[in-house]
Design an enzyme around this catalytic site. Sequence first.
Site, PDB file in Angstrom:
ATOM      1  N   GLY A 131       0.835  -1.200   0.000  1.00 48.72           N
ATOM      2  CA  GLY A 131       0.000   0.000   0.000  1.00 48.72           C
ATOM      3  C   GLY A 131       0.863   1.241   0.000  1.00 48.72           C
ATOM      4  O   GLY A 131       1.445   1.611   1.018  1.00 48.72           O
TER       5      GLY A 131
ATOM      6  N   GLN B 284      -2.121  -7.706  -3.409  1.00 55.16           N
ATOM      7  CA  GLN B 284      -1.971  -8.516  -2.201  1.00 55.16           C
ATOM      8  C   GLN B 284      -2.996  -9.648  -2.113  1.00 55.16           C
ATOM      9  O   GLN B 284      -2.898 -10.498  -1.244  1.00 55.16           O
ATOM     10  CB  GLN B 284      -1.991  -7.651  -0.938  1.00 55.16           C
TER      11      GLN B 284
ATOM     12  N   HIS C  69      -6.728  -3.554   3.407  1.00 56.39           N
ATOM     13  CA  HIS C  69      -7.355  -3.704   4.728  1.00 56.39           C
ATOM     14  C   HIS C  69      -8.582  -4.613   4.692  1.00 56.39           C
ATOM     15  O   HIS C  69      -9.389  -4.622   5.621  1.00 56.39           O
ATOM     16  CB  HIS C  69      -7.729  -2.346   5.346  1.00 56.39           C
TER      17      HIS C  69
ATOM     18  N   GLU D  16      -1.629  -2.928   9.907  1.00 53.99           N
ATOM     19  CA  GLU D  16      -2.298  -1.691  10.333  1.00 53.99           C
ATOM     20  C   GLU D  16      -3.820  -1.829  10.171  1.00 53.99           C
ATOM     21  O   GLU D  16      -4.303  -2.681   9.449  1.00 53.99           O
ATOM     22  CB  GLU D  16      -1.831  -0.512   9.473  1.00 53.99           C
TER      23      GLU D  16
HETATM   24  C1  LIG Z   1      -3.957   3.544   2.955  1.00 53.29           C
HETATM   25  S1  LIG Z   1      -3.176   3.606   1.396  1.00 53.29           S
HETATM   26  C2  LIG Z   1      -1.478   3.410   1.831  1.00 53.29           C
HETATM   27  C3  LIG Z   1      -0.892   4.616   2.514  1.00 53.29           C
HETATM   28  C4  LIG Z   1       0.596   4.597   2.673  1.00 53.29           C
HETATM   29  N1  LIG Z   1       1.072   3.345   3.214  1.00 53.29           N
HETATM   30  C5  LIG Z   1       1.001   5.714   3.623  1.00 53.29           C
HETATM   31  O1  LIG Z   1       1.005   5.491   4.860  1.00 53.29           O
HETATM   32  O2  LIG Z   1       1.304   6.806   3.131  1.00 53.29           O
HETATM   33  C6  LIG Z   1      -3.643   2.077   0.711  1.00 53.29           C
HETATM   34  C7  LIG Z   1      -3.045   1.751  -0.657  1.00 53.29           C
HETATM   35  O3  LIG Z   1      -3.238   0.357  -0.870  1.00 53.29           O
HETATM   36  C8  LIG Z   1      -3.457   0.136  -2.236  1.00 53.29           C
HETATM   37  N2  LIG Z   1      -4.175  -1.137  -2.408  1.00 53.29           N
HETATM   38  C9  LIG Z   1      -5.504  -1.375  -2.333  1.00 53.29           C
HETATM   39  N3  LIG Z   1      -5.771  -2.660  -2.591  1.00 53.29           N
HETATM   40  C10 LIG Z   1      -4.578  -3.265  -2.812  1.00 53.29           C
HETATM   41  C11 LIG Z   1      -4.200  -4.599  -3.150  1.00 53.29           C
HETATM   42  N4  LIG Z   1      -5.116  -5.559  -3.298  1.00 53.29           N
HETATM   43  N5  LIG Z   1      -2.901  -4.871  -3.321  1.00 53.29           N
HETATM   44  C12 LIG Z   1      -1.958  -3.902  -3.193  1.00 53.29           C
HETATM   45  N6  LIG Z   1      -2.277  -2.621  -2.878  1.00 53.29           N
HETATM   46  C13 LIG Z   1      -3.555  -2.301  -2.700  1.00 53.29           C
HETATM   47  C14 LIG Z   1      -4.252   1.331  -2.696  1.00 53.29           C
HETATM   48  O4  LIG Z   1      -4.104   1.537  -4.084  1.00 53.29           O
HETATM   49  C15 LIG Z   1      -3.674   2.460  -1.845  1.00 53.29           C
HETATM   50  O5  LIG Z   1      -2.718   3.184  -2.581  1.00 53.29           O
END
Ligand SMILES: C[S@@+](CC[C@H](N)C(=O)[O-])C[C@H]1O[C@@H](n2cnc3c(N)ncnc32)[C@H](O)[C@@H]1O
Length: 385
Positions: free
Chosen positions: A197, A245, A270, A295
């Site tokens: 993420g 993921q 999440h 998280e």
């Molecule tokens: C909450 S943000 C991450 C924030 C970052 N870690 C920070 O603290 O600045 C969640 C990210 O997870 C990605 N995401 C959502 N589903 C996902 C998946 N199945 N596999 C990988 N990444 C994913 C989204 O595109 C998004 O950019």
Amino acid sequence: MSSNDKLDAEHVERLITAGTAPDAAVAELVDELGLDTVGEILIDEIVFRCPPPENTTAVTIALEVVHGVRRRRTLLRVMRDEPISQVNGDGRAVQMVLEIDVLDLVRRIFGPVGHRRTGDFRNAFLPSGLEHLGYLRDTALATDTLLSGCGNDSVDLGALAVRYGSDKWASLHWYAPHYEHHFERFRDHPVRLLEIGIGGEDRELGGASLKMWKRYFHRGLIVGVDIFDKSLLNQRRLTAAVADQRVAEELAAIGDLYGPFDIVIDDGSHVAEDIRTAFHALLPYLRHDGIYVIEDLQTSYLPEFGGSAGEAAEPYTAVGLVKQLVDDLHFQERASAADQPPTLTQACVTGIHVYHNIVFLEKGTNGEEGFPHWLRQLLAGPGHS
Ligand SMILES: C[S@@+](CC[C@H](N)C(=O)[O-])C[C@H]1O[C@@H](n2cnc3c(N)ncnc32)[C@H](O)[C@@H]1O
């Protein structure tokens, strides 16, 4: 990754290792790579580490890196609301010259925490710009900014989260002190950190936490994965890769390419099922003595994230996983343990630290034997077998 990028990444890794090597080994490496290559990597790192400048008029600082009779000069323009940039010129506009031996600079950048603030630089304060009333103060502010970049000790994680725009502190979440508590021991090490993420989804580039980790772990190699392509974030010590993921094989490919990791953080979808998939896929790529962080445990209670609707988190949620791991940690205490080989989680999860909405899982050898059978019999008294 192009062959040039690969070579550059290899140079960076060797310099990181040199940060704690004897002087002679560092000097040999600088001879081998060349002062220009080493200087470029160090200046790039310094510019990344600098806090936002506060001086309101532009100040030009000449940074001279010296190795024997060789010298590499870089002019850096420092000013509020501007990225610090390298400028060309004959040096007539320079207000401050900072000169340092390349060995000292390698130590400041890639050595252990707690560099010297003075005693390894030579400096010259020049009168260029004297007509401006705030000249002394602006030059001091700019020089202080640059010196902060020439080291590794100003790393309040909460402040870094705010600086780079991560929500891990003082906004949606309050994770920074927990991270500091568990990550402090890694600070001087050349850690490999993977975060699921990167942030921004398909709307923005994101990358806030990856930059925060790069700044915090001054010897670390930081890898982020996201379902969206964020490779525009790629820079030295920071790689943004694409992986989903939900797909264990994609995470395993990341593990093969960039692991094993000292730290894995799941800040991705999440969604309950995805959290479990990622945990089981990546646990084999976590080093012995490493930490796996999940998280946003609150999503275990939110049906829209696959969480439970009832009062208690169900087994398929992230909190359910944590509860299962508590049982796994104590597998030796159960009668069935003697009959079967332990599962991976039973064998290697050695610590579980749960805080509000976040868990830190420690990996090691969960090898303590269970409460001895013979002692149980003894305590149970005669007649029990
Ligand atoms: C909450 S943000 C991450 C924030 C970052 N870690 C920070 O603290 O600045 C969640 C990210 O997870 C990605 N995401 C959502 N589903 C996902 C998946 N199945 N596999 C990988 N990444 C994913 C989204 O595109 C998004 O950019």
